[in-house]
Design a protein around this motif. Sequence first.
Motif, short mmCIF file in Angstrom:
data_model
loop_
_atom_site.label_atom_id
_atom_site.label_comp_id
_atom_site.label_asym_id
_atom_site.label_seq_id
_atom_site.Cartn_x
_atom_site.Cartn_y
_atom_site.Cartn_z
N CYS A 89 10.53 0.25 -7.25
CA CYS A 89 10.11 1.63 -7.04
C CYS A 89 8.99 2.01 -8.01
O CYS A 89 8.74 1.31 -8.99
CB CYS A 89 11.30 2.58 -7.22
SG CYS A 89 12.57 2.33 -5.95
N ASP A 90 8.33 3.14 -7.72
CA ASP A 90 7.16 3.56 -8.50
C ASP A 90 7.42 4.80 -9.34
O ASP A 90 6.69 5.05 -10.31
CB ASP A 90 5.99 3.82 -7.56
CG ASP A 90 5.56 2.55 -6.83
OD1 ASP A 90 4.81 1.77 -7.42
OD2 ASP A 90 6.01 2.36 -5.68
N GLY A 119 0.78 -1.22 0.00
CA GLY A 119 0.00 0.00 0.00
C GLY A 119 0.82 1.27 0.00
O GLY A 119 0.25 2.37 -0.02
N VAL A 120 2.16 1.16 0.00
CA VAL A 120 3.04 2.32 0.00
C VAL A 120 3.79 2.38 -1.33
O VAL A 120 4.34 1.38 -1.78
CB VAL A 120 4.04 2.27 1.17
CG1 VAL A 120 5.04 3.43 1.07
CG2 VAL A 120 3.31 2.33 2.50
N ARG A 121 3.78 3.54 -1.94
CA ARG A 121 4.52 3.72 -3.19
C ARG A 121 5.86 4.40 -2.88
O ARG A 121 5.91 5.40 -2.16
CB ARG A 121 3.70 4.54 -4.18
CG ARG A 121 2.47 3.78 -4.68
CD ARG A 121 1.55 4.67 -5.48
NE ARG A 121 0.93 5.69 -4.64
CZ ARG A 121 0.04 6.58 -5.09
NH1 ARG A 121 -0.31 6.57 -6.36
NH2 ARG A 121 -0.48 7.47 -4.27
N ALA A 179 3.41 17.76 -8.82
CA ALA A 179 3.99 16.98 -9.92
C ALA A 179 4.17 15.52 -9.51
O ALA A 179 3.89 14.60 -10.30
CB ALA A 179 5.33 17.59 -10.34
N ILE A 180 4.64 15.29 -8.29
CA ILE A 180 4.80 13.91 -7.80
C ILE A 180 3.46 13.20 -7.74
O ILE A 180 3.31 12.07 -8.21
CB ILE A 180 5.48 13.91 -6.42
CG1 ILE A 180 6.90 14.48 -6.51
CG2 ILE A 180 5.53 12.48 -5.85
CD1 ILE A 180 7.53 14.78 -5.16
N VAL A 212 3.07 7.36 0.47
CA VAL A 212 4.27 7.53 -0.35
C VAL A 212 5.50 7.53 0.55
O VAL A 212 5.52 8.20 1.59
CB VAL A 212 4.22 8.85 -1.16
CG1 VAL A 212 5.52 9.05 -1.93
CG2 VAL A 212 3.04 8.86 -2.11
N GLU A 213 6.51 6.76 0.14
CA GLU A 213 7.80 6.73 0.84
C GLU A 213 8.86 7.29 -0.08
O GLU A 213 9.00 6.84 -1.21
CB GLU A 213 8.15 5.29 1.22
CG GLU A 213 9.54 5.13 1.83
CD GLU A 213 9.94 3.67 2.00
OE1 GLU A 213 9.94 3.19 3.13
OE2 GLU A 213 10.23 3.00 0.97
N ALA A 214 9.60 8.29 0.40
CA ALA A 214 10.67 8.90 -0.40
C ALA A 214 12.02 8.40 0.06
O ALA A 214 12.30 8.34 1.27
CB ALA A 214 10.62 10.42 -0.29
N VAL A 215 12.86 8.03 -0.91
CA VAL A 215 14.25 7.66 -0.64
C VAL A 215 15.12 8.68 -1.36
O VAL A 215 15.14 8.74 -2.59
CB VAL A 215 14.57 6.24 -1.14
CG1 VAL A 215 16.03 5.90 -0.86
CG2 VAL A 215 13.65 5.22 -0.48
#
Length: 371
Positions: A270-271, A200-202, A332-333, A234-237
């Motif tokens: 990744c998405d 459930g996390v992108r 945009a994201i 959403v998870e950011a790396v």
Amino acid sequence: MVPLAWALMGAGHEVKVAAQPDVTDAARAAGIPAADIGDRFHGLDVLQRHLPEGVRPLEMMGPTPPEKMAGATKLWETHARYLLSSYLDFARAWKPDLIVSEQMELAGQIVAAALGVPSVQHRWGVDPLSGPSRASARNFLHGAAERLGLDGLPDPDLLLDPCPPALRHPSAAPGAPVGYVPFNGAGTAPEWLRGPAPEGVRRVVVCLGRQTLVLNGTGLYRSIIAAFDGLAGVEAVVTAGAAFHEGFGQLPDNVRVVEPVPLNMILRDCDAVVHHGGANTTLTSCAFGLPQIVLPQIVDQFASAELLAAAGAARVLGEAAPQNDPNQVREAIRDVLEDARYLKCAQELRADMEEMPSPARVVEDLERLAA
């Protein structure tokens, strides 16, 4: 170009990278024999000298227009002229049967012609540079070529192009296709990053290369990081050198900052990718079929961004003001993640790239050329 060098070595050929230490460091790390020519290049010196503190090139100069492309390549012309004799001394001693150069390395073509062997030029990716700069290079290097008994700067016998058709720049001369195999340097991905994000996390990767931060990009990173605050699911790396981490300030709960990790090791699960339009980052993201948010900073990155957007695979924020606005970056994201058309177009780019001949197949063409 590393996968092509590997393919040549795998086919039994002797390969050596002759270059300044900036390049030979990378070659040796990839297991390719190398010879050092000259000293380190320090190519960012000219830009860094004129940047006020905290101001990045885009904020000072704006996007690089097409008519300024030729002027942006003078460093490569100077590099070729003043290292030509050193390259020639090495080549005469080593006696290559074929010389392969990257798109802006101009000495290789002169050396090959002086030795009477074929030359190959290999593009980085989207190429708005070499076409406009060719006339200037012919003029600047004419005397050096003439002193070696040549009529002027020779053209390569073969031009290799790793871009899928949709990303080929209109000013770029036609080239022979070579499949792009992602290689982003040596490294190790953290254990938690080797698998998919929680259900459930992108996951979105932020990678703006190594130059953006050096060129006063800390504020841009803060804007991008702030853009993820409030993006549910959403998870950011964010990849960045350790020396810059402290400057990013307090991180939102859904953002992790890690030291640089080779992209090809982490994109499979990744998405989307937020990046600067650098050639290798662009083609790696395309090879994984990922939609992209592109924030170009200098020179050829604007052309990469425009062509990605035209292909439907990316949202682009091409000027400093929207890049510095977390709300516009966030929008945009969100758009790229929620509109399935971006993913569809990105996957079409990947399918086109998969149809291109692999470096191992292209080796056969190079063997015939060398023979």
